[in-house]
Write a protein that holds these residues in place. Structure first.
Motif, short mmCIF file in Angstrom:
data_model
loop_
_atom_site.label_atom_id
_atom_site.label_comp_id
_atom_site.label_asym_id
_atom_site.label_seq_id
_atom_site.Cartn_x
_atom_site.Cartn_y
_atom_site.Cartn_z
N HIS A 120 -8.16 -13.45 9.40
CA HIS A 120 -7.70 -12.15 9.89
C HIS A 120 -8.10 -11.09 8.87
CE1 HIS A 120 -4.98 -13.37 13.26
NE2 HIS A 120 -5.06 -14.52 12.62
N ASP A 121 -8.27 -9.85 9.35
CA ASP A 121 -8.60 -8.79 8.41
C ASP A 121 -7.37 -8.39 7.62
OD1 ASP A 121 -7.26 -7.43 10.42
OD2 ASP A 121 -8.80 -5.91 10.72
N ILE A 122 -7.59 -7.69 6.52
CA ILE A 122 -6.50 -7.28 5.63
C ILE A 122 -6.92 -6.00 4.92
CG2 ILE A 122 -7.35 -8.76 3.76
CD1 ILE A 122 -4.41 -9.06 2.85
N ALA A 123 -5.96 -5.13 4.65
CA ALA A 123 -6.26 -3.86 3.98
C ALA A 123 -5.11 -3.45 3.09
CB ALA A 123 -6.54 -2.78 5.02
N LEU A 124 -5.43 -2.69 2.08
CA LEU A 124 -4.44 -2.02 1.25
C LEU A 124 -4.39 -0.58 1.73
CD1 LEU A 124 -2.63 -2.70 -1.23
CD2 LEU A 124 -4.36 -1.56 -2.62
N ALA A 125 -3.21 -0.10 2.10
CA ALA A 125 -3.07 1.23 2.70
C ALA A 125 -2.25 2.14 1.82
CB ALA A 125 -2.41 1.11 4.08
N VAL A 126 -2.56 3.44 1.88
CA VAL A 126 -1.84 4.45 1.11
C VAL A 126 -1.81 5.74 1.92
CG1 VAL A 126 -3.92 5.20 -0.12
CG2 VAL A 126 -1.69 5.59 -1.16
N LEU A 127 -0.75 6.52 1.76
CA LEU A 127 -0.69 7.84 2.40
C LEU A 127 -1.31 8.87 1.48
CD1 LEU A 127 2.85 8.19 4.05
CD2 LEU A 127 0.66 7.79 5.18
N ALA A 128 -2.21 9.65 2.01
CA ALA A 128 -2.82 10.75 1.27
C ALA A 128 -2.50 12.05 2.00
CB ALA A 128 -4.32 10.55 1.16
N GLU A 129 -2.91 13.17 1.43
CA GLU A 129 -2.61 14.46 2.05
C GLU A 129 -3.24 14.59 3.43
OE1 GLU A 129 -3.38 17.80 -0.37
OE2 GLU A 129 -2.14 17.13 -2.04
N ASP A 130 -4.37 13.90 3.64
CA ASP A 130 -5.04 14.01 4.93
C ASP A 130 -4.73 12.83 5.84
OD1 ASP A 130 -6.37 12.15 3.41
OD2 ASP A 130 -8.39 12.88 3.87
N GLY A 131 -3.70 12.05 5.51
CA GLY A 131 -3.27 10.98 6.40
C GLY A 131 -3.35 9.59 5.78
N LEU A 132 -3.38 8.59 6.65
CA LEU A 132 -3.38 7.19 6.23
C LEU A 132 -4.78 6.77 5.80
CD1 LEU A 132 -1.60 4.58 6.14
CD2 LEU A 132 -2.41 4.13 8.47
N ARG A 133 -4.86 6.16 4.63
CA ARG A 133 -6.16 5.69 4.13
C ARG A 133 -6.09 4.20 3.80
NH1 ARG A 133 -9.37 9.69 0.06
NH2 ARG A 133 -9.06 11.68 1.12
N LEU A 134 -7.26 3.55 3.92
CA LEU A 134 -7.40 2.15 3.54
C LEU A 134 -8.46 2.07 2.44
CD1 LEU A 134 -7.54 0.43 7.07
CD2 LEU A 134 -5.53 1.00 5.70
N PRO A 135 -8.07 2.27 1.18
CA PRO A 135 -9.06 2.25 0.10
C PRO A 135 -9.69 0.88 -0.12
CG PRO A 135 -6.84 2.45 -0.78
CD PRO A 135 -6.72 2.62 0.69
N PHE A 136 -9.01 -0.19 0.33
CA PHE A 136 -9.57 -1.53 0.23
C PHE A 136 -9.39 -2.23 1.57
CE2 PHE A 136 -8.40 -0.37 -4.08
CZ PHE A 136 -9.52 -0.75 -4.80
N THR A 159 1.38 2.44 13.21
CA THR A 159 0.92 1.23 12.51
C THR A 159 2.02 0.71 11.58
OG1 THR A 159 -0.04 2.60 10.75
CG2 THR A 159 -1.50 1.92 12.54
N ALA A 160 2.01 -0.57 11.35
CA ALA A 160 2.99 -1.18 10.45
C ALA A 160 2.83 -0.64 9.03
CB ALA A 160 2.85 -2.70 10.47
N ALA A 161 1.59 -0.43 8.61
CA ALA A 161 1.36 0.12 7.26
C ALA A 161 1.97 1.51 7.13
CB ALA A 161 -0.13 0.16 6.96
N GLY A 162 1.74 2.35 8.14
CA GLY A 162 2.32 3.69 8.12
C GLY A 162 3.83 3.65 8.12
N HIS A 163 4.42 2.75 8.90
CA HIS A 163 5.87 2.63 8.93
C HIS A 163 6.42 2.24 7.56
CE1 HIS A 163 5.52 1.66 13.52
NE2 HIS A 163 5.21 2.91 13.22
N ILE A 223 0.96 -6.11 10.96
CA ILE A 223 2.08 -6.51 10.10
C ILE A 223 1.83 -5.90 8.72
CG2 ILE A 223 3.33 -8.48 9.10
CD1 ILE A 223 2.09 -10.19 11.39
N ALA A 224 2.89 -5.47 8.04
CA ALA A 224 2.71 -4.86 6.72
C ALA A 224 3.89 -5.17 5.81
CB ALA A 224 2.54 -3.34 6.84
N VAL A 225 3.61 -5.17 4.52
CA VAL A 225 4.64 -5.28 3.48
C VAL A 225 4.31 -4.26 2.40
CG1 VAL A 225 5.01 -7.74 3.93
CG2 VAL A 225 3.36 -7.05 2.17
N ILE A 226 5.31 -3.87 1.63
CA ILE A 226 5.06 -3.02 0.47
C ILE A 226 4.48 -3.89 -0.64
CG2 ILE A 226 6.12 -1.61 -1.34
CD1 ILE A 226 6.01 -0.17 1.30
N ALA A 227 3.30 -3.50 -1.11
CA ALA A 227 2.63 -4.28 -2.14
C ALA A 227 2.96 -3.78 -3.55
CB ALA A 227 1.12 -4.24 -1.94
#
Length: 238
Positions: A83-99, A123-127, A186-190
């Motif tokens: 399955h795919d996987i990403a690290l997500a973060v909120l930035a000023e311009d919205g949701l980003r997946l830097p990895f 999205t679960a990451a955004g939540h 699905i998301a968890v706080i990393a």
């Protein structure tokens, strides 16, 4: 003062408590706080009479993370689960997946690929990233980014969104059919520290039809990867 407010995280502080803990008279603190409000660094919430550090006012610190180790952990997850996987973060311009790492030699679609920046509400990451934020922050964020109806299950108001910001057991968030009709995530706080820009969510996706069959295995493996990243992650320069 800003460092003190950062330590309060999302709870805010009354001027009386700040005066007591800092040992500074309220008549001295008040004009200083009012100046910080005018500068856009502090927010005063009239509903609870608390002062909050504005998350957007905190500069993102230089990166303290090791990109190679992050990618290695994500690649291991993708290879094992397919399955795919990403690290997500909120930035000023919205949701980003830097990895981001795509599924490894498997039939699962890359549902997180090309994730829209205005999809935090769906999205679960955004939540996960928006959880425990004060109301004023949520309203301001979505006034700026918007809450488009990506599917007929997407929350499109703050009140509709709030129940989704509560995590399930073990601190796990799930969103089904909100970003795309056939997908679930699905998301968890990393990682999270006192600094508002160092909250990262780890997220994966699965076809909604397979959600009940795969969710327990994916949740467990996602938590394992998050644990591996605890000592790796630090502030990221976006």
């Amino acid at each position: 003062m800003l460092a003190y407010l950062e330590e309060q995280q999302h709870n805010g502080v009354t001027i009386g408590r700040a005066s007591s803990e800092l040992g500074v008279h309220t008549e001295t603190l008040r004009p200083y706080l009012e100046a910080l409000i005018l500068e856009g660094k502090v927010h005063f919430d009239e509903s609870d009479h608390r002062y909050y550090l504005d998350p957007d006012a905190v500069p993102i610190r230089p990166t303290a993370a090791d990109p190679d180790r992050i990618m290695a952990a994500l690649a291991e997850y993708a290879a094992e689960t397919r399955h795919d996987i990403a690290l997500a973060v909120l930035a000023e311009d919205g949701l980003r997946l830097p990895f981001y790492v795509e599924p490894h030699e498997g039939p699962e679609p890359a549902l997180l690929s090309g994730l829209r920046r205005d999809s935090a509400h769906a999205t679960a990451a955004g939540h996960a990233l928006l959880s425990n934020r004060p109301n004023w922050y949520l309203y301001r964020y979505f006034d700026r980014i918007g809450m488009p109806a990506l599917t007929d299950r997407s929350p499109t108001t703050i009140e509709d969104l709030k129940p989704h910001l509560e995590s399930g057991p073990r601190g796990i968030w799930s969103a089904r059919g909100q970003y795309c009709e056939v997908g679930a995530c699905i998301a968890v706080i990393a990682h999270e520290s006192h600094y508002t820009h160092t909250r990262f969510a780890l997220t994966t996706s699965v076809l909604d039809r397979d959600y009940h069959v795969r969710k327990h295995a994916l949740r467990g493996r996602l938590l394992q990867t998050a644990g591996e990243l605890q000592t790796v992650l630090g502030p990221l320069e976006l």
